[in-house]
Scaffold this active site. Structure first.
Site, PDB file in Angstrom:
ATOM      1  N   SER A   1       0.836  -1.204   0.000  1.00  0.00           N
ATOM      2  CA  SER A   1       0.000   0.000   0.000  1.00  0.00           C
ATOM      3  C   SER A   1       0.865   1.246   0.000  1.00  0.00           C
ATOM      4  CB  SER A   1      -0.898   0.006   1.241  1.00  0.00           C
ATOM      5  OG  SER A   1      -1.559   1.250   1.380  1.00  0.00           O
TER       6      SER A   1
ATOM      7  N   TYR B   1      -2.647  -1.144   9.754  1.00  0.00           N
ATOM      8  CA  TYR B   1      -2.687  -1.612   8.359  1.00  0.00           C
ATOM      9  C   TYR B   1      -1.410  -1.229   7.627  1.00  0.00           C
ATOM     10  CZ  TYR B   1      -4.182  -1.600   3.424  1.00  0.00           C
ATOM     11  OH  TYR B   1      -4.262  -1.775   2.066  1.00  0.00           O
TER      12      TYR B   1
END
Length: 250
Positions: free
Chosen positions: A142, A155
Site C-alpha cells: 500500500s 494496516y
C-alpha cells in the site's frame, strides 16, 4: 502453461488481476473467504477469455487451515491441469479499517496483522515446495507505507512489513530463480474498508486532487501491473516495490 494463485480474488484488485492474467495467457486459481459467488463469477470471466480457472476457499488469517488448503490445491492442480506445481502466487487478500492509534483495540490489531503479514508469510512458506522453479511472487502492499494517513496505522505498518518481507523472499528464493516483488496501490476504488471512495465522493475528489494524473485508481490499473510482474516480460525485475498510484502525493 503457467498457473497463478491469487488470494482474495473474488473482487477488487484480486478480480482485476485474475482477468489481466488470463488476458496474458495465464491460468488462474482464485481464493475467497466469504464471497464465493464473486469468486465463481471471476472463474467464468477467466474462462470467457479462453483460460482455465478454479476456485478454492481460504481464510488467510487462519494459518491452521493452510495444510488443508495445500491438500485441496494439490487435488485441483492434478484434476484440472495434470500438474503438482504452480507458477505464481499473489498475496492480495486484505481487510480494511479506520481507527486512530489511540482507539485501536488489540483484537483489531491482531486481525490486521494476521491477514496482512502473518498470513502471507506462512502461506508462502507452506506453498513454496509446490511452486515451480522460476516462479514469481507478488505481494500487494500500500502507498500508506510511504504517505502517512491518519487512521490506518496498523494496516500501514503491516503492509510495510510485507514490503520488507518481499525483499527477503527475493533474496532467499533466488537460488530457485523465484522472483518476489511488491505492488503498492495508491488511492484505489475498491470495497476494502466499506467502499469509502464510492460512499464518500468528496473523499475521492480530495485524493484525486493529491494525485498527479488527477483521478483515483481503478482495480484494473493495479491488476495489469500484477499480471505483468508475473509474466515473462518481467523476468529481470526482482525485489522491487512498485507504487501504482498515478503519482500520489509527490
Amino acid at each position: 502453461m503457467q498457473i497463478v494463485i491469487i488470494t482474495g480474488g473474488s473482487r477488487g484488485i484480486g478480480r482485476a488481476a485474475a482477468i489481466a492474467c488470463a488476458q496474458r495467457g495465464l491460468d488462474v486459481i482464485v481464493t475467497y473467504n466469504t464471497h464465493k459467488p464473486g469468486a465463481d463469477a471471476v472463474v467464468r470471466e477467466v474462462q470467457a477469455v479462453g483460460r482455465q480457472a478454479a476456485v478454492l476457499a481460504l481464510n488467510v488469517a487462519d494459518t491452521s487451515s493452510f495444510d488443508i488448503f495445500a491438500e485441496q490445491l494439490t487435488q485441483v492442480l492434478g484434476e484440472t491441469w495434470g500438474r503438482t506445481s504452480f507458477d505464481g502466487l499473489v498475496n492480495n487478500a486484505g481487510i480494511g479499517g479506520f481507527n486512530p492509534i489511540e482507539s485501536v483495540s488489540e483484537a483489531e490489531f491482531d486481525g490486521l496483522f494476521n491477514v496482512h503479514l502473518k498470513g502471507p508469510f506462512f502461506l508462502t512458506q507452506r506453498l513454496l515446495p509446490m511452486m515451480a522453479d522460476g516462479g514469481a511472487i507478488v505481494n500487494v502492499t500500500s502507498a500508506t507505507t510511504r504517505v502517512a494517513t491518519a487512521g490506518v496505522a496498523p494496516y500501514a505498518a503491516f503492509k510495510g512489513g510485507l514490503e520488507v518481507l518481499t525483499r527477503y523472499m527475493a533474496k532467499e528464493f533466488g537460488l530457485r530463480r523465484i522472483r518476489a516483488n511488491a505492488v503498492s496501490p495508491g488511492a484505489t476504488r475498491t470495497d476494502l474498508g466499506g467502499n469509502p471512495l464510492d460512499n464518500h465522493p468528496e473523499f475521492a475528489e480530495l485524493l484525486a486532487s493529491q494525485t498527479a494524473l488527477g483521478r483515483v485508481g481503478e482495480p484494473e490499473d493495479v491488476g495489469r501491473v500484477i499480471a505483468t510482474l508475473l509474466s515473462g516480460d518481467s523476468s529481470w525485475i526482482n525485489a522491487q516495490s512498485i507504487e501504482v498510484g498515478g503519482g500520489y502525493c509527490i
